[in-house]
Design an enzyme around this catalytic site. Sequence first.
Site, PDB file in Angstrom:
ATOM      1  N   SER A  87      -1.573   5.239  -1.623  1.00 36.68           N
ATOM      2  CA  SER A  87      -1.004   4.441  -2.712  1.00 36.68           C
ATOM      3  C   SER A  87      -0.124   5.344  -3.572  1.00 36.68           C
ATOM      4  O   SER A  87      -0.580   6.384  -4.048  1.00 36.68           O
ATOM      5  CB  SER A  87      -2.130   3.871  -3.577  1.00 36.68           C
ATOM      6  OG  SER A  87      -1.618   3.526  -4.843  1.00 36.68           O
ATOM      7  N   HIS A 145       1.064   1.993   0.514  1.00 34.76           N
ATOM      8  CA  HIS A 145       0.465   0.960  -0.347  1.00 34.76           C
ATOM      9  C   HIS A 145       1.164   0.954  -1.702  1.00 34.76           C
ATOM     10  O   HIS A 145       1.272   1.988  -2.368  1.00 34.76           O
ATOM     11  CB  HIS A 145      -1.021   1.301  -0.497  1.00 34.76           C
ATOM     12  CG  HIS A 145      -1.850   0.307  -1.231  1.00 34.76           C
ATOM     13  ND1 HIS A 145      -2.416  -0.806  -0.636  1.00 34.76           N
ATOM     14  CD2 HIS A 145      -2.237   0.266  -2.529  1.00 34.76           C
ATOM     15  CE1 HIS A 145      -3.123  -1.476  -1.523  1.00 34.76           C
ATOM     16  NE2 HIS A 145      -3.028  -0.859  -2.696  1.00 34.76           N
ATOM     17  N   ASP A 166       1.154  -0.700  -5.471  1.00 31.05           N
ATOM     18  CA  ASP A 166       0.332  -1.412  -6.448  1.00 31.05           C
ATOM     19  C   ASP A 166       1.217  -2.031  -7.519  1.00 31.05           C
ATOM     20  O   ASP A 166       1.706  -1.337  -8.419  1.00 31.05           O
ATOM     21  CB  ASP A 166      -0.677  -0.441  -7.077  1.00 31.05           C
ATOM     22  CG  ASP A 166      -1.773  -0.059  -6.092  1.00 31.05           C
ATOM     23  OD1 ASP A 166      -2.445  -0.977  -5.584  1.00 31.05           O
ATOM     24  OD2 ASP A 166      -1.940   1.139  -5.814  1.00 31.05           O
ATOM     25  N   MET A 200       1.615  -4.249 -10.714  1.00 28.78           N
ATOM     26  CA  MET A 200       0.788  -4.695 -11.852  1.00 28.78           C
ATOM     27  C   MET A 200       1.685  -5.290 -12.928  1.00 28.78           C
ATOM     28  O   MET A 200       2.785  -4.770 -13.167  1.00 28.78           O
ATOM     29  CB  MET A 200       0.014  -3.517 -12.437  1.00 28.78           C
ATOM     30  CG  MET A 200      -0.829  -2.784 -11.419  1.00 28.78           C
ATOM     31  SD  MET A 200      -1.804  -1.483 -12.205  1.00 28.78           S
ATOM     32  CE  MET A 200      -2.490  -0.653 -10.773  1.00 28.78           C
ATOM     33  N   HIS A 204       0.199  -4.726  -2.745  1.00 30.45           N
ATOM     34  CA  HIS A 204      -1.007  -5.256  -3.391  1.00 30.45           C
ATOM     35  C   HIS A 204      -0.597  -5.811  -4.756  1.00 30.45           C
ATOM     36  O   HIS A 204      -0.287  -5.050  -5.673  1.00 30.45           O
ATOM     37  CB  HIS A 204      -2.007  -4.094  -3.510  1.00 30.45           C
ATOM     38  CG  HIS A 204      -3.266  -4.412  -4.227  1.00 30.45           C
ATOM     39  ND1 HIS A 204      -4.148  -3.427  -4.632  1.00 30.45           N
ATOM     40  CD2 HIS A 204      -3.827  -5.592  -4.604  1.00 30.45           C
ATOM     41  CE1 HIS A 204      -5.192  -3.980  -5.230  1.00 30.45           C
ATOM     42  NE2 HIS A 204      -5.011  -5.297  -5.238  1.00 30.45           N
ATOM     43  N   MET A 243      -1.270  -7.209  -8.094  1.00 28.46           N
ATOM     44  CA  MET A 243      -2.258  -7.419  -9.156  1.00 28.46           C
ATOM     45  C   MET A 243      -1.529  -8.113 -10.298  1.00 28.46           C
ATOM     46  O   MET A 243      -1.278  -7.531 -11.369  1.00 28.46           O
ATOM     47  CB  MET A 243      -2.856  -6.072  -9.590  1.00 28.46           C
ATOM     48  CG  MET A 243      -3.843  -5.528  -8.574  1.00 28.46           C
ATOM     49  SD  MET A 243      -4.153  -3.779  -8.763  1.00 28.46           S
ATOM     50  CE  MET A 243      -2.781  -3.141  -7.830  1.00 28.46           C
ATOM     51  N   MET A 283     -12.022  -4.536  -3.246  1.00 27.88           N
ATOM     52  CA  MET A 283     -11.806  -3.523  -4.290  1.00 27.88           C
ATOM     53  C   MET A 283     -13.123  -2.794  -4.549  1.00 27.88           C
ATOM     54  O   MET A 283     -14.162  -3.435  -4.761  1.00 27.88           O
ATOM     55  CB  MET A 283     -11.344  -4.181  -5.598  1.00 27.88           C
ATOM     56  CG  MET A 283      -9.951  -4.783  -5.596  1.00 27.88           C
ATOM     57  SD  MET A 283      -8.608  -3.631  -5.240  1.00 27.88           S
ATOM     58  CE  MET A 283      -8.813  -2.386  -6.535  1.00 27.88           C
ATOM     59  N   ASP A 325     -10.151  -0.285  -1.275  1.00 31.55           N
ATOM     60  CA  ASP A 325      -9.188   0.251  -2.253  1.00 31.55           C
ATOM     61  C   ASP A 325      -9.936   0.646  -3.524  1.00 31.55           C
ATOM     62  O   ASP A 325     -10.514  -0.224  -4.191  1.00 31.55           O
ATOM     63  CB  ASP A 325      -8.133  -0.833  -2.547  1.00 31.55           C
ATOM     64  CG  ASP A 325      -7.006  -0.323  -3.432  1.00 31.55           C
ATOM     65  OD1 ASP A 325      -7.034   0.844  -3.847  1.00 31.55           O
ATOM     66  OD2 ASP A 325      -6.088  -1.133  -3.708  1.00 31.55           O
TER      67      ASP A 325
HETATM   68  C1  DX5 Z   1      -6.128   0.332  -8.367  1.00 29.97           C
HETATM   69  C2  DX5 Z   1      -5.174   0.246  -7.211  1.00 29.97           C
HETATM   70  C3  DX5 Z   1      -5.400   1.299  -6.197  1.00 29.97           C
HETATM   71  C4  DX5 Z   1      -5.252   2.706  -6.717  1.00 29.97           C
HETATM   72  C5  DX5 Z   1      -6.351   3.461  -6.089  1.00 29.97           C
HETATM   73  O1  DX5 Z   1      -6.040  -0.806  -9.124  1.00 29.97           O
HETATM   74  O2  DX5 Z   1      -5.269  -0.988  -6.531  1.00 29.97           O
HETATM   75  O3  DX5 Z   1      -4.573   1.107  -5.027  1.00 29.97           O
HETATM   76  O4  DX5 Z   1      -4.042   3.341  -6.398  1.00 29.97           O
HETATM   77  O5  DX5 Z   1      -6.415   4.717  -6.637  1.00 29.97           O
HETATM   78  P1  DX5 Z   1      -7.636   5.684  -6.377  1.00 29.97           P
HETATM   79  O6  DX5 Z   1      -7.637   5.976  -4.884  1.00 29.97           O
HETATM   80  O7  DX5 Z   1      -7.338   6.863  -7.210  1.00 29.97           O
HETATM   81  O8  DX5 Z   1      -8.889   4.955  -6.788  1.00 29.97           O
HETATM   82 ZN    ZN Z   2      -4.157  -1.148  -4.499  1.00 30.81          ZN
END
Ligand code: DX5
Ligand code: ZN
Length: 215
Positions: free
Chosen positions: A8, A33, A35, A37, A66, A68, A137, A171
């Site tokens: 990620s 990946h 993320d 947000m 992903h 969010m 998650m 994740d």
């Molecule tokens: C968190 C994200 C993850 C994040 C994971 O909300 O969805 O993809 O990058 O990071 P680590 O591996 O540090 O928990």
């Molecule tokens: Zn993620």
Amino acid sequence: MNRIIAPSILSADFGRLADTIRMLDEADCDWIHFDVMDGTFVPPITFGAQMVAALRPLTKKPFDCHLMIEHPETQIEMFRDAGVERLTVHVEACRHLHRTLQEIRQADLCAGVAFNPGTPLNAAREVLELVDLILVMTVNPGWGGQEFIRSCLRKIQEARQMAPHHHVEVDGGIDAETVCEAANHGANVFVVGSYAFSGKPKERISKIRSALCKG
Ligand code: DX5
Ligand code: ZN
């Protein structure tokens, strides 16, 4: 089932993302990946389709996106046009989960459905034929670098039993130890954020790969 490592970029230096993607292109990882947000579903705001599109020419590795965000259905076309291969939406953010997953499929993308640590997997059963990935998650979403929540391991196991031929993605809090626990409970896709970027990413990703090989 193939074991897939998906670093990620959330924990990478956002000022040098192009270099990061070029480096991941040469690393022993399978997907990248992203993320996304929105400041509402989770407090932080990261980036959107426009930034993903700018990074797309730098590698042929699949982009695993992903979301969010609230109202993910409004973003499907934009991320498709940005060149992602996979879109995963949160069950908690979808009032019409079935329809949203249909729309992702109609956009010719692989669809995934994600579950927060506090959310049971029940809804996955109802949409299995529309997705090829269940994301469990193992931290509460929003931030990298949080501790792996061990009680989610049984949900990984449940997902694997429910969907023996789907990808089960884990994740949150994945490192060279927790990756083995997740794999032993049935996960086959491993998102690695802060662990990958708190050292030399290529080396860290190799460590994840060899931990998985040792089992
Ligand atoms: C968190 C994200 C993850 C994040 C994971 O909300 O969805 O993809 O990058 O990071 P680590 O591996 O540090 O928990
Ligand atoms: Zn993620």
